[in-house]
Design an enzyme around this catalytic site. Structure first.
Site, PDB file in Angstrom:
ATOM      1  N   ASP A 261       0.873  -1.176   0.000  1.00 34.80           N
ATOM      2  CA  ASP A 261       0.000   0.000   0.000  1.00 34.80           C
ATOM      3  C   ASP A 261       0.909   1.225   0.000  1.00 34.80           C
ATOM      4  OD1 ASP A 261      -2.305  -1.474   0.018  1.00 34.80           O
ATOM      5  OD2 ASP A 261      -2.632  -1.309   2.172  1.00 34.80           O
TER       6      ASP A 261
ATOM      7  N   ASP B 216     -13.456  -4.158  -2.036  1.00 42.18           N
ATOM      8  CA  ASP B 216     -13.394  -3.811  -0.617  1.00 42.18           C
ATOM      9  C   ASP B 216     -14.764  -4.093  -0.027  1.00 42.18           C
ATOM     10  OD1 ASP B 216     -10.801  -2.975  -1.014  1.00 42.18           O
ATOM     11  OD2 ASP B 216     -11.321  -0.865  -1.222  1.00 42.18           O
TER      12      ASP B 216
END
Length: 259
Positions: free
Chosen positions: A11, A130
């Site tokens: 990330d 997500d």
């Protein structure tokens, strides 16, 4: 039987490697380029790179960082964040990625999945999902809802329906990110992973919650995933990729070993 894949996830925020818990409280923890090189040398099967604020900030992905990572690794490399058009996809592939991951953009414009698959092949198109656990309802019968913009915006879309829809549109792979499990190190959301994996025909990557190698074994056995994404446990040096793979191998899971 195909080998199960171990995939470190980077990330990236403002060009730096970052990590949070349940998509919140991110702290910068290192250099993504150097980290990707180390994981490649340790035997990672793929690397996933997410520019985690690109979509929320309404900007394109940081291509310079993508190019730098691609120059250091020689395994499949998937890139996501801020990709909203076929032109964006092309730029990321030319920067050195083998796969494009779309998430928020695909929810807002599902046609991008089909357009990307037509232009570059389904094998290049990964759809990230997500997912947040919610009460079951007529609108969300599975009890799992799609959320976009880095966990900021619930969409009222059922996760199982969406998984089947993106497969129909031409996605070649799904990455199921459990917001509830993310960064907790309590294990993957196995019910969610298995629900998706048993109802699509394309590979499913489990993501969110890995705390030890047994969690990865559970993801690819009980959760029926083809691969397991890892972050915190390797970023913070709790386990190395060879240690994880040896454990999985010793538990009877077929993995690509680097002796």
């Amino acid at each position: 039987m195909l080998s199960k894949r171990v995939i470190p996830c980077l990330d990236v925020r403002d060009g730096k490697l970052t990590k949070g818990i349940k998509f919140k409280g991110n702290v910068d923890i290192g250099d993504p380029v150097e980290t990707a090189r180390i994981y490649y040398e340790q035997g990672a099967d793929e690397i996933v790179f997410y520019d985690i604020t690109a979509s929320h900030e309404g900007r394109g992905i940081m291509l310079k960082v993508v190019e730098q990572v691609a120059s250091q690794i020689f395994i499949p490399f998937s890139v996501g964040g801020g990709i909203s058009s076929v032109e964006d996809m092309r730029a990321v592939l030319l920067a050195g990625a083998e796969k494009i991951s779309v998430n928020s953009a695909a929810v807002k414009n599902p046609k991008i999945i089909a357009d990307g698959a037509d232009a570059f092949g389904s094998q290049c198109i990964v759809v990230g999902m997500d997912v947040l656990r919610v009460n079951k309802s007529e609108q969300i019968p599975s009890g799992y809802e799609i959320v976009i913009h880095g966990g900021r915006k619930p969409m009222g879309i059922d996760a199982l329906w969406w998984a089947q829809e993106v497969e129909r549109l031409g996605a070649g792979e799904l990455c199921i990110n459990s917001i509830d499990a993310d960064g907790t190190k309590d294990g993957y959301e196995l019910n969610l992973t298995r629900l998706i994996a048993e109802n699509v025909r394309i590979p499913v990557i489990a993501s969110g919650g890995a705390g030890n190698p047994q969690h990865m074994v559970d993801a690819v056995t009980k959760g029926r995933a083809s691969a397991a994404l890892i972050a915190s446990i390797v970023h913070y040096g709790e386990y190395t990729i060879p240690e994880i793979k040896k454990y999985m191998h010793d538990q009877g899971v077929k993995v690509r070993m680097v002796w």
